[in-house]
Design an enzyme around this catalytic site. Structure first.
Site, PDB file in Angstrom:
ATOM      1  N   HIS A  20      -6.188 -13.179  18.200  1.00 29.05           N
ATOM      2  CA  HIS A  20      -5.969 -14.601  18.491  1.00 29.05           C
ATOM      3  C   HIS A  20      -5.788 -14.747  19.987  1.00 29.05           C
ATOM      4  CE1 HIS A  20      -4.633 -18.725  18.119  1.00 29.05           C
ATOM      5  NE2 HIS A  20      -3.743 -18.438  19.044  1.00 29.05           N
TER       6      HIS A  20
ATOM      7  N   ASP B   1       1.053 -25.795   7.553  1.00 33.38           N
ATOM      8  CA  ASP B   1       0.902 -25.825   9.014  1.00 33.38           C
ATOM      9  C   ASP B   1       0.132 -27.062   9.442  1.00 33.38           C
ATOM     10  OD1 ASP B   1       0.836 -24.850  11.787  1.00 33.38           O
ATOM     11  OD2 ASP B   1      -1.308 -24.700  11.395  1.00 33.38           O
TER      12      ASP B   1
ATOM     13  N   ARG C 119       4.024 -32.593  14.590  1.00 35.29           N
ATOM     14  CA  ARG C 119       4.434 -32.109  15.927  1.00 35.29           C
ATOM     15  C   ARG C 119       3.674 -32.854  17.017  1.00 35.29           C
ATOM     16  NH1 ARG C 119       2.950 -26.115  15.739  1.00 35.29           N
ATOM     17  NH2 ARG C 119       3.587 -26.115  17.911  1.00 35.29           N
TER      18      ARG C 119
HETATM   19  N1  URA Z   1      -2.445 -23.241  18.073  1.00 33.55           N
HETATM   20  C1  URA Z   1      -2.010 -23.417  16.805  1.00 33.55           C
HETATM   21  O1  URA Z   1      -2.721 -23.160  15.849  1.00 33.55           O
HETATM   22  N2  URA Z   1      -0.742 -23.880  16.631  1.00 33.55           N
HETATM   23  C2  URA Z   1       0.076 -24.158  17.656  1.00 33.55           C
HETATM   24  O2  URA Z   1       1.198 -24.556  17.416  1.00 33.55           O
HETATM   25  C3  URA Z   1      -0.403 -23.983  18.957  1.00 33.55           C
HETATM   26  C4  URA Z   1      -1.669 -23.513  19.143  1.00 33.55           C
END
Ligand code: URA
Length: 443
Positions: free
Chosen positions: A81, A160, A167
């Protein structure tokens, strides 16, 4: 669902009840929690932080909110990543190269948002390339080819997706545990044995200082290791762009050149460094040096390129077109109608090639998004003819901007400001700044 007691624990600095935290994430993933409550919890985490142990529990709960790939025993399952950079095209080379070296690489990637490009946008510059793979299709692709690159989707860590969108509108993006859980949950759902993290640091990165980058790297390494994934982070500088090409189609061209065995060294070195560490972490008797040799060999002898072609065909590209793509990428990929080249105005050293300014101009001309659903221009971007630290002569080309629309005076001035040539000499810029690992991690 008693969100209030979770928030009180965070505020007091005491551990949140594990079962309540898991239940909170489950409710979020199922869309059953009012946004105001999730926002209050996010703000508490953003303000006070949570422990590594709680970050691991949060991450695990986010993984469990969706599908998780499972693999038969056999070749190591690995991925990387990157926190996002300008000209960061490593995944397109790394996935097929690691597959040639004996790994399985089920890579989930994103689209660009903000000033950095996304792996998926680059691949979608290739006519016919399909990034929309279900978890089953990812597994079938990896079984057939050894690697795939698919866009993140709702099947993977849906909690997420919900938390990230909250967020985004509640000013809670820049929180180490929230970033960590968001990134690691999606990677861990791939069923990985090992992960390498490229944490960018510098003027064109989200983390501007080495201290900030190291803190994020440590948080991600500790959390991924806490989930049983061997993980190493490499902190790399992000002041000038990576390699020689920036922009979606242009970066595909550079990747193919590297896999043809004659590409740019900056790009090659990053890919070799990332691949070597994964090979050494997962294969018995393979040192970093052996890993480097394995990576360099497959980039030189055409086997990584052949595997890239197989991945393209597996993901929907017509075989004849894929063959043409790996021979002469310019004949297949879109190219912009206009090119404007910046020349050196004096003899001297290249002191700055400002990645952030390049990204801003390219984005203004369509290469990046301002809103999530913006359609981007695949052909807009830059080719670099010199790098920081190079000596140049007056009137030598430094960078060429590929664009569709005409440039106005403001654009032309901005373009000039991207490069700084100074009469005094300067040193080439170091890309790899630091490695962060947990003590128990091999190598
Ligand atoms: N990339 C993501 O997938 N999540 C984050 O919180 C920040 C960057």
């Amino acid at each position: 669902m008693d969100v209030e007691s979770l928030i009180h624990s965070i505020e007091r600095g005491s551990p949140q009840d594990t079962e309540s935290l898991k239940s909170f994430v489950q409710h979020v993933g199922e869309g059953q929690l009012p946004i105001e409550q999730a926002t209050r919890w996010l703000k508490a985490v953003h303000r006070h932080g949570i422990s590594v142990n709680e970050t691991v529990i949060l991450t695990e709960a986010m993984i469990n909110s969706g599908a998780r790939l499972t693999w038969s025993s056999g070749a190591p399952v690995v991925d990387k990543h990157s926190t996002g950079g300008v000209g960061d095209k490593m995944s397109l080379i790394l996935a097929p190269a690691l597959a040639v070296c004996g790994c399985r690489v089920p890579m989930l990637a994103g689209r660009g948002l903000g000033h950095t490009g996304g792996t998926i946008d680059k691949l979608e510059a290739i006519p016919g390339f399909n990034c929309h793979l279900s978890p089953e299709a990812m597994q079938a692709a990896v079984d057939a080819v050894g690697c795939c690159i698919a866009v993140q989707n709702e099947a993977i860590a849906p909690a997420d997706g919900v938390l990230y969108s909250i967020r985004d509108i509640s000013d809670t993006i820049d929180s180490l545990p929230l970033i960590t859980a968001s990134i690691i949950s999606k990677k861990a759902a791939e069923g990985l044995e090992a992960l390498v993290l490229d944490v960018k640091c510098g003027s064109a990165a989200f983390m501007q200082t080495i201290e900030e980058a190291e803190a994020l790297a440590r948080s991600m390494v500790n959390t991924a290791e806490g989930l049983g994934i061997r993980t190493i982070a490499q902190i790399t500088s992000m002041d000038q762009p990576i390699g020689t090409h920036v922009g979606n189609a242009l970066e595909v061209i550079e990747c193919i050149e590297v896999m043809q065995g004659h590409g740019d060294n900056d790009t090659k070195e990053l890919v070799v460094m990332q691949g070597a560490v994964l090979l050494a972490m997962t294969m018995d008797d393979v040192s970093i040096e052996d890993g480097r040799n394995m990576m360099e060999t497959c980039l030189k002898n055409g086997t990584a390129l052949e595997r890239f072609k197989m991945m393209c065909i597996q993901q929907g590209v017509e075989p004849e077109l894929a063959e043409e793509l790996i021979r002469i990428p310019q004949s297949v990929l879109p190219s912009a109608a206009n090119q404007t080249t910046v020349l050196a105005h004096e003899d001297g050293g290249v002191h700055d090639l400002n990645a952030m300014k390049m990204a801003v101009l390219a984005r203004k001309h369509g290469a990046g998004r301002f809103k999530r659903d913006d359609v981007i221009a695949a052909d807009v971007g830059f080719v670099l003819h010199a790098k920081m630290g190079d000596q140049v002569h007056k009137n030598m080309p430094i960078i060429t901007f590929h664009h569709q629309r005409d440039l106005d005076e403001e654009d032309l001035n901005f373009l000039q400001e991207i490069t700084t040539i100074g009469s005094d000499s300067c040193k080439p810029v170091k890309r790899h700044l630091k490695t962060v690992k947990r003590d128990s991690t091999k190598p």
